[in-house]
Design a protein around this motif. Structure first.
Motif, mmCIF file in Angstrom:
data_model
loop_
_atom_site.group_PDB
_atom_site.id
_atom_site.type_symbol
_atom_site.label_atom_id
_atom_site.label_comp_id
_atom_site.label_asym_id
_atom_site.label_seq_id
_atom_site.Cartn_x
_atom_site.Cartn_y
_atom_site.Cartn_z
ATOM 1 N N LEU A 89 0.861 -1.175 0.000
ATOM 2 C CA LEU A 89 0.000 0.000 0.000
ATOM 3 C C LEU A 89 0.902 1.230 0.000
ATOM 4 C CD1 LEU A 89 -3.031 0.680 0.114
ATOM 5 C CD2 LEU A 89 -2.837 0.755 2.607
ATOM 6 N N ILE A 90 0.767 2.052 -1.024
ATOM 7 C CA ILE A 90 1.579 3.262 -1.151
ATOM 8 C C ILE A 90 0.741 4.463 -0.721
ATOM 9 C CG2 ILE A 90 3.037 4.637 -2.682
ATOM 10 C CD1 ILE A 90 3.865 1.674 -2.442
ATOM 11 N N VAL A 91 1.251 5.239 0.222
ATOM 12 C CA VAL A 91 0.544 6.417 0.723
ATOM 13 C C VAL A 91 1.390 7.651 0.436
ATOM 14 C CG1 VAL A 91 -0.512 7.534 2.716
ATOM 15 C CG2 VAL A 91 -0.495 5.032 2.565
ATOM 16 N N THR A 92 0.814 8.629 -0.267
ATOM 17 C CA THR A 92 1.551 9.852 -0.596
ATOM 18 C C THR A 92 0.981 11.030 0.186
ATOM 19 O OG1 THR A 92 0.194 10.681 -2.437
ATOM 20 C CG2 THR A 92 1.766 8.915 -2.928
ATOM 21 N N ILE A 93 1.826 12.046 0.392
ATOM 22 C CA ILE A 93 1.363 13.233 1.113
ATOM 23 C C ILE A 93 1.720 14.520 0.368
ATOM 24 C CG2 ILE A 93 1.510 12.063 3.346
ATOM 25 C CD1 ILE A 93 4.014 13.714 3.934
ATOM 26 N N ALA A 94 2.002 14.406 -0.926
ATOM 27 C CA ALA A 94 2.462 15.576 -1.690
ATOM 28 C C ALA A 94 1.321 16.273 -2.408
ATOM 29 C CB ALA A 94 3.513 15.147 -2.705
ATOM 30 N N PRO A 95 1.256 17.604 -2.334
ATOM 31 C CA PRO A 95 0.248 18.335 -3.111
ATOM 32 C C PRO A 95 0.556 18.241 -4.605
ATOM 33 C CG PRO A 95 1.807 19.859 -2.099
ATOM 34 C CD PRO A 95 2.112 18.506 -1.533
ATOM 35 N N GLY A 96 -0.495 18.230 -5.398
ATOM 36 C CA GLY A 96 -0.336 18.304 -6.842
ATOM 37 C C GLY A 96 -0.012 17.010 -7.555
ATOM 38 N N LYS A 97 0.402 15.983 -6.846
ATOM 39 C CA LYS A 97 0.775 14.713 -7.478
ATOM 40 C C LYS A 97 -0.452 13.807 -7.535
ATOM 41 C CE LYS A 97 4.972 16.121 -7.895
ATOM 42 N NZ LYS A 97 5.357 16.681 -9.199
ATOM 43 N N TRP A 101 -0.839 10.536 -12.253
ATOM 44 C CA TRP A 101 0.590 10.828 -12.389
ATOM 45 C C TRP A 101 1.431 9.811 -11.619
ATOM 46 C CZ3 TRP A 101 4.684 11.900 -9.145
ATOM 47 C CH2 TRP A 101 5.831 12.457 -9.730
ATOM 48 N N LEU A 102 1.022 9.498 -10.414
ATOM 49 C CA LEU A 102 1.756 8.527 -9.597
ATOM 50 C C LEU A 102 1.790 7.154 -10.273
ATOM 51 C CD1 LEU A 102 0.227 9.658 -6.202
ATOM 52 C CD2 LEU A 102 2.673 9.778 -6.758
ATOM 53 N N ALA A 109 0.351 -1.421 -12.082
ATOM 54 C CA ALA A 109 -0.863 -1.288 -11.271
ATOM 55 C C ALA A 109 -0.543 -1.513 -9.796
ATOM 56 C CB ALA A 109 -1.917 -2.287 -11.739
ATOM 57 N N LEU A 110 -0.659 -0.465 -9.018
ATOM 58 C CA LEU A 110 -0.362 -0.529 -7.585
ATOM 59 C C LEU A 110 -1.506 0.050 -6.776
ATOM 60 C CD1 LEU A 110 3.338 0.757 -7.610
ATOM 61 C CD2 LEU A 110 2.588 -1.628 -7.408
ATOM 62 N N LYS A 111 -1.520 -0.255 -5.494
ATOM 63 C CA LYS A 111 -2.486 0.332 -4.571
ATOM 64 C C LYS A 111 -1.927 1.661 -4.070
ATOM 65 C CE LYS A 111 -3.981 -4.205 -2.849
ATOM 66 N NZ LYS A 111 -4.122 -5.049 -1.635
ATOM 67 N N ILE A 112 -2.532 2.753 -4.506
ATOM 68 C CA ILE A 112 -2.024 4.076 -4.145
ATOM 69 C C ILE A 112 -3.110 4.885 -3.454
ATOM 70 C CG2 ILE A 112 -0.972 6.208 -4.968
ATOM 71 C CD1 ILE A 112 0.047 4.665 -7.395
ATOM 72 N N ILE A 113 -2.769 5.411 -2.292
ATOM 73 C CA ILE A 113 -3.659 6.300 -1.544
ATOM 74 C C ILE A 113 -2.998 7.669 -1.467
ATOM 75 C CG2 ILE A 113 -4.700 6.789 0.713
ATOM 76 C CD1 ILE A 113 -5.050 3.826 1.122
ATOM 77 N N ARG A 114 -3.724 8.669 -1.916
ATOM 78 C CA ARG A 114 -3.222 10.033 -1.880
ATOM 79 C C ARG A 114 -3.818 10.758 -0.680
ATOM 80 N NH1 ARG A 114 -4.461 14.670 -6.473
ATOM 81 N NH2 ARG A 114 -3.307 16.357 -5.418
ATOM 82 N N THR A 115 -2.981 11.421 0.099
ATOM 83 C CA THR A 115 -3.468 12.131 1.278
ATOM 84 C C THR A 115 -2.949 13.565 1.306
ATOM 85 O OG1 THR A 115 -1.628 11.670 2.821
ATOM 86 C CG2 THR A 115 -3.294 9.937 2.547
ATOM 87 N N ILE A 127 -6.006 17.262 10.379
ATOM 88 C CA ILE A 127 -7.108 16.765 9.558
ATOM 89 C C ILE A 127 -6.518 16.413 8.202
ATOM 90 C CG2 ILE A 127 -7.860 19.082 8.840
ATOM 91 C CD1 ILE A 127 -10.766 17.731 8.816
ATOM 92 N N THR A 128 -6.833 15.224 7.739
ATOM 93 C CA THR A 128 -6.226 14.688 6.528
ATOM 94 C C THR A 128 -7.299 14.297 5.529
ATOM 95 O OG1 THR A 128 -4.374 13.802 7.830
ATOM 96 C CG2 THR A 128 -4.698 12.895 5.626
ATOM 97 N N ALA A 129 -7.138 14.755 4.298
ATOM 98 C CA ALA A 129 -8.014 14.332 3.210
ATOM 99 C C ALA A 129 -7.417 13.102 2.539
ATOM 100 C CB ALA A 129 -8.172 15.452 2.193
ATOM 101 N N VAL A 130 -8.287 12.208 2.082
ATOM 102 C CA VAL A 130 -7.840 10.945 1.497
ATOM 103 C C VAL A 130 -8.624 10.649 0.225
ATOM 104 C CG1 VAL A 130 -7.733 8.439 1.850
ATOM 105 C CG2 VAL A 130 -7.229 9.969 3.746
#
Length: 263
Positions: A89-97, A101-102, A109-115, A127-130
């Motif tokens: 499980l890949i979790v990112t915390i970068a704006p704009g990505k 794109w990831l 094909a990977l499991k990607i969660i953007r936060t 407070i975190t958006a997901v």
């Protein structure tokens, strides 16, 4: 559950602290990688996690947090993508990505969660958006939400709102700190000690925010409750309106969102 962090700055530290404090993960189950030996030694001393200078070693964790600055994402992903598997499980915390794109950067094909978290996570009040891609199962998403809730609140949002989240919560602590500092400076100018001025200003902001969250009342209604006819508060509000406080905040957030979209 083995957790990996590539990038051990303030946000990564806040996330790790929350997870360890709330029993989501034990310190020995977390491995952090960073290009700075000083950062690694600092977080090792503070949290007692495992550390490494090798991003590929950290990248083999069950859940991997990419917590480097946005401009380093492409380089880091190119470095680690060969060791990443579809089970992780890949979790990112970068704006704009974006998720798209990831996915292109990893090339599979990977499991990607953007936060998008924010710095109050340092005191357990973030407070975190997901949002996530189609490869993430409901179980995966719930696992991520459980981890995120260890350092604050969490909201699932559609991806097109992630840049808005950057301006309304990711960057907004800076606006609030400026507001607190300005209020304290004014109090100091009127004779209050700086230490007390910061306490009064910060507690007023904390209490006001809590009123919004706990009463469910519209902020305008709460403002009106403080503004007695012909009183001191409405006079202060008049000056804030005259100086363009609302417009300044509005334009600042629009600029922030625009910047996030271009990163």
């Amino acid at each position: 559950m083995k957790l990996g962090f590539i990038g051990c700055g303030n946000m990564a530290t806040a996330i790790m602290k929350g997870m360890i404090r709330n029993g989501v993960s034990a310190a020995h189950e977390i491995i952090g990688a960073d290009s700075s030996e000083q950062s690694l030694n600092k977080i090792k001393e503070e949290l007692q996690i495992q550390i490494t200078a090798d991003n590929k070693e950290a990248a083999q964790a069950e859940v991997l947090f990419l917590s480097v600055k946005p401009q380093f994402y492409e380089t880091v992903i190119n470095e680690i993508k060969e060791v990443i598997t579809k089970e992780q499980l890949i979790v990112t915390i970068a704006p704009g990505k974006t998720l798209e794109w990831l996915g292109r950067q990893f090339g599979k094909a990977l499991k990607i969660i953007r936060t998008m978290p924010n710095t109050p996570a340092l005191v357990g009040e973030g407070i975190t958006a997901v949002c996530c891609n189609e490869n993430v199962t409901e179980e995966d998403l719930n696992k991520a939400i459980g981890m995120i809730q260890s350092f604050g609140k969490c909201e699932v949002v559609p991806e097109h709102l992630m840049d808005v989240v950057t301006s309304v919560s990711g960057s907004s602590p800076a606006y609030v700190f400026m507001f607190i500092e300005a209020m304290a400076d004014a109090a100091v100018a009127d004779g209050m000690s700086r230490n007390q001025a910061y306490k009064f200003a910060a507690q007023a902001v904390l209490g006001s925010a809590k009123m919004v969250l706990e009463t469910g009342k519209h902020p305008g209604e709460l403002k009106d409750m403080v503004c007695s006819p012909g009183g001191t508060t409405i006079e202060a509000v008049r000056v804030l309106e005259e100086k363009g406080m609302r417009s300044a905040i509005f334009e600042a957030m629009k600029a922030c969102t625009k910047k996030a979209k271009g990163m």
